[in-house]
Design an enzyme around this catalytic site. Structure first.
Site, short mmCIF file in Angstrom:
data_model
loop_
_atom_site.label_atom_id
_atom_site.label_comp_id
_atom_site.label_asym_id
_atom_site.label_seq_id
_atom_site.Cartn_x
_atom_site.Cartn_y
_atom_site.Cartn_z
N HIS A 11 -4.13 0.86 -41.02
CA HIS A 11 -4.80 -0.71 -41.19
C HIS A 11 -5.89 -0.69 -41.78
CE1 HIS A 11 -1.14 -2.12 -39.18
NE2 HIS A 11 -1.80 -3.37 -39.40
N1 ATP Z 1 8.95 -5.98 -35.13
C1 ATP Z 1 9.04 -7.18 -35.62
N2 ATP Z 1 10.09 -7.78 -35.67
C2 ATP Z 1 10.22 -9.12 -36.06
N3 ATP Z 1 8.92 -9.91 -35.98
C3 ATP Z 1 7.82 -9.16 -35.85
C4 ATP Z 1 7.71 -8.12 -35.65
N4 ATP Z 1 6.36 -7.77 -35.74
C5 ATP Z 1 5.75 -8.93 -35.91
N5 ATP Z 1 6.68 -9.72 -35.98
C6 ATP Z 1 6.33 -11.14 -36.53
O1 ATP Z 1 4.95 -11.26 -37.33
C7 ATP Z 1 4.24 -12.27 -36.87
C8 ATP Z 1 2.77 -11.68 -37.17
O2 ATP Z 1 2.64 -11.66 -38.43
P1 ATP Z 1 1.23 -11.26 -39.29
O3 ATP Z 1 1.15 -11.79 -40.51
O4 ATP Z 1 0.07 -12.01 -38.29
O5 ATP Z 1 1.05 -9.80 -39.10
P2 ATP Z 1 0.29 -8.80 -37.99
O6 ATP Z 1 0.94 -8.75 -36.85
O7 ATP Z 1 -1.23 -9.28 -38.13
O8 ATP Z 1 0.47 -7.56 -39.05
P3 ATP Z 1 0.14 -5.87 -38.46
O9 ATP Z 1 1.22 -5.32 -38.01
O10 ATP Z 1 -0.54 -5.44 -39.75
O11 ATP Z 1 -1.16 -5.91 -37.45
C9 ATP Z 1 4.37 -12.32 -35.25
O12 ATP Z 1 4.33 -13.52 -35.06
C10 ATP Z 1 5.91 -11.85 -35.40
O13 ATP Z 1 6.62 -13.22 -35.31
#
Ligand code: ATP
Ligand code: MG
Lengths: 123, 196
Positions: A11
């Site tokens: 990241h």
């Molecule tokens: N393995 C997964 N399967 C389904 N949905 C997921 C999964 N991981 C995260 N999410 C969804 O993604 C959302 C978060 O999206 P966001 O755009 O904030 O990415 P992030 O978590 O910041 O990404 P990163 O993985 O880069 O840290 C969560 O609220 C959830 O709904």
């Protein structure tokens, strides 16, 4: 050039770059490419950067390591669209990649590399 | 029935809703994540709007594919590959004969689950897609039912994604991805693809 290459996806640009430096010290003949951060260099993942890291890797077969969620999922999508042979490994990133680099430098067989990394699977 | 026109309308309405609610989505992500869900989604939908405006897609499948690639390559967080995979699944389904909306959405859900490996109850957008698809099948999809499904992610404990690192502390908060998917389905209702 060693048979197996390494792709690192983090990241954070500095993590990907720093880990590459750590590995290069002991694996001079291993092709190591990396992708860090978003297109803008912020914290996250970039489909384009990961595609490039895969495309630019010179090895026939790649071992890929990542830090968190979207790095894995984006790598996964890049793999689907690439015809290179890539093994996506759910290992602790630093230890897993270090193990892979050490063994790839010694031209260890894929089977033996994967067996060793198996001990470091954490996710 | 989906047409190029109403599919684009659906996606443009979704983009508007994301932009209007970006800071709310980031606030939700601040509670159980890294606080970037709103800005991630805005980057994605803006790229999507641009690409949809440029392209003159001749079929629904192409519209979804264009949207998928924009979201995948511009979001920069987990929601990028997840929405990207959903829309690629929907593009494939739209390309097949006698597609109905529930089947199409089911293909989207399968894309999400293939990518993220999340099952029902792990506090992700999967927990929004499952009840929404059921409602579409039963002709009971309304704005209220979408909002209720979003609320129902609150008591869940996250076991996937960033929120999972919060353990028990993830309980009591709405999942940001479920909230953004809620806007996708509110947009579906507003664009007249289904009547709720
Ligand atoms: N393995 C997964 N399967 C389904 N949905 C997921 C999964 N991981 C995260 N999410 C969804 O993604 C959302 C978060 O999206 P966001 O755009 O904030 O990415 P992030 O978590 O910041 O990404 P990163 O993985 O880069 O840290 C969560 O609220 C959830 O709904
Ligand atoms: Mg986030």
């Amino acid at each position: 050039m060693a048979k197996h290459g390494i792709v690192l996806v983090s990241h954070v640009p500095e993590i990907a770059e720093g880990l590459t430096a750590l590995l290069k010290e002991i694996a001079k003949d291993v092709s190591i490419t990396f992708a860090g951060g978003t297109d803008e260099g912020e914290i996250g993942s970039s489909f384009d950067k990961i595609s490039e890291a895969v495309a630019n890797n010179e090895a026939d077969e790649i071992l890929a390591f990542y830090d968190l969620g979207s790095a894995k999922m984006t790598l996964d999508m890049v793999m689907e669209l690439s015809d290179k042979k890539i093994h996506l490994l759910d290992a602790a990133m630093v230890e897993g990649a270090y193990t892979a680099a050490t063994l790839a430098q010694g031209n260890t067989s894929l089977e033996d590399i994967l067996n060793q990394i198996e001990l470091l699977i954490v996710k | 029935m989906l047409t190029v026109e109403n599919t684009k309308q659906w996606l443009f309405t979704f983009a508007d809703k994301i932009k209007e609610n970006a800071s709310y989505l980031s606030e939700l992500d601040q509670e159980i994540g890294d606080g970037d869900h709103g800005s991630n989604m805005v980057r994605g939908v803006e790229a999507m709007e641009e690409k949809l405006n440029e392209s003159d897609s001749s079929d629904v499948s192409e519209v979804f594919k264009t949207a998928a690639m924009s979201l995948l390559s511009k979001i920069g967080g987990a929601s990028g590959p997840l929405y990207g995979s959903a829309l690629i699944g929907m593009a494939k389904s739209a390309g097949e004969d006698d597609q109905d909306l529930a089947t199409l959405l089911q293909a989207g859900l399968e894309g999400i689950q293939k990518r993220g490996q999340a099952e029902q109850g792990e506090k992700t957008l999967v927990d929004l897609w499952i009840p929404v698809i059921e409602a579409v099948q039963n002709n009971t999809l309304t704005k209220e039912s979408v909002q209720k499904a979003v609320e129902q992610t609150k008591p869940l404990k996250a076991t996937k994604g960033r929120a999972s690192y919060y353990g028990e502390r993830s309980i009591g908060h709405i999942d940001p991805g479920a909230a953004s998917s809620g806007y996708l389905f509110e947009a579906l209702l507003e664009s007249g693809v289904v009547n709720g």
